[in-house]
Design an enzyme around this catalytic site. Structure first.
Site, short mmCIF file in Angstrom:
data_model
loop_
_atom_site.label_atom_id
_atom_site.label_comp_id
_atom_site.label_asym_id
_atom_site.label_seq_id
_atom_site.Cartn_x
_atom_site.Cartn_y
_atom_site.Cartn_z
N GLU A 113 3.68 24.96 -78.23
CA GLU A 113 2.21 24.88 -78.14
C GLU A 113 1.59 24.55 -79.50
O GLU A 113 0.60 23.83 -79.59
CB GLU A 113 1.65 26.20 -77.59
CG GLU A 113 1.97 26.38 -76.11
CD GLU A 113 1.68 27.77 -75.60
OE1 GLU A 113 0.93 27.90 -74.61
OE2 GLU A 113 2.20 28.75 -76.19
N GLU A 133 8.07 30.84 -71.26
CA GLU A 133 7.39 32.13 -71.12
C GLU A 133 7.62 32.82 -69.79
O GLU A 133 7.75 34.05 -69.74
CB GLU A 133 5.87 31.96 -71.34
CG GLU A 133 5.47 31.75 -72.80
CD GLU A 133 5.43 30.30 -73.22
OE1 GLU A 133 4.78 29.98 -74.23
OE2 GLU A 133 6.07 29.46 -72.55
#
Length: 260
Positions: A113, A133
């Site tokens: 990210e 995640e």
């Protein structure tokens, strides 16, 4: 220059080189490091002599492993997290100067990210990318969902985020997750070369371009989507699966999900 505990900064002409510097934990980011990076980008934005930044990770293994889950599991820090988001970048939409990510190793979760929050991504052949995640009970809440689904084909993005699988530098290039891939020993030279190339353009015109890109993110709902991600994460944090994910990670065992 700026002196920090968890990052290194170096000025080369009009270029700011920023190195995430916790190699002992694969440059994982905890609250203090987020805040240092936020401060660093504030200083970069304010300095008229700095036109372009290059962001990389210390060591040969990792760009950054993302969120420091061990710090989170230990109760984390009392410090307040910067509002500019992961690495001081994922929620920052007023920076008008370009950042080049020089991805020197794995970029996992918040690490990917962070790279996606930069403007140009140059990767070593050794780089690997994932938004894993979901495997530990989180999701890509630090801008990964809106960014990846806009930057590459949406089907490919959905598959990556829902499986959490890791892709190689070659696959990342093929999918459009990165701009360029280079041999590992040439990565920093190529990133600095790209930064120099950006410095030959008008820094005012480049800022104008990025101002429109920042505005576009607001108009197409990316800014709201990133804010909404934080709300959804707060809801997720109340689930049994969330607690189980963190505990299983820390205890180095397979999680037992219950879907509640």
């Amino acid at each position: 220059g700026m002196s920090y505990e968890f990052i290194k900064t170096e000025v080369r002409g009009n270029i700011l080189l920023v190195t995430m510097n916790r190699p002992e934990v694969y440059n994982a980011v905890h609250v203090e490091m987020h805040n240092e990076m936020a401060d660093c980008w504030d200083n970069f934005a304010a300095n008229q002599d700095l036109w372009v930044a290059v962001l990389t990770g210390a060591g040969d293994k990792a760009f950054t492993a993302g969120n420091d889950l061990k710090a989170t599991a230990q109760g984390g820090s009392k410090a307040k997290m910067t509002e500019t988001g992961f690495a001081g970048l994922s929620s920052r939409f007023d920076l008008e100067k370009p950042i080049i990510a020089a991805v020197n190793g794995f970029a996992m979760g918040g690490g990917f990210e962070t790279a996606l929050s930069c403007d140009i991504i140059i990767a070593s052949e050794q780089a690997k990318f994932a938004l894993p995640e979901v495997k530990v009970g989180f999701f890509a809440a630090a801008s990964g969902v809106p960014r990846l689904s806009r930057y590459i084909g949406r089907l490919a993005a959905q598959e990556m985020m829902l499986t959490g699988r890791t892709i190689s530098a070659a696959e990342a290039l093929d999918m459009g997750c990165v701009n360029e891939v280079h041999p590992h020993d040439q990565l920093m030279a190529k990133a600095m070369e790209k930064a120099e190339q950006l410095c030959t353009g008008s820094p005012s015109a480049i800022k104008a371009t990025k101002r429109v890109l920042n505005d576009l993110a607001k108009r197409d709902g990316m800014v709201e989507s990133i804010a909404y991600s934080r709300e959804v994460l707060a809801d997720l944090a109340k689930t049994e699966d969330f607690k189980e994910g963190v505990n299983a990670f820390v205890e180095k065992r397979a999680p037992k999900w219950v879907n509640k």
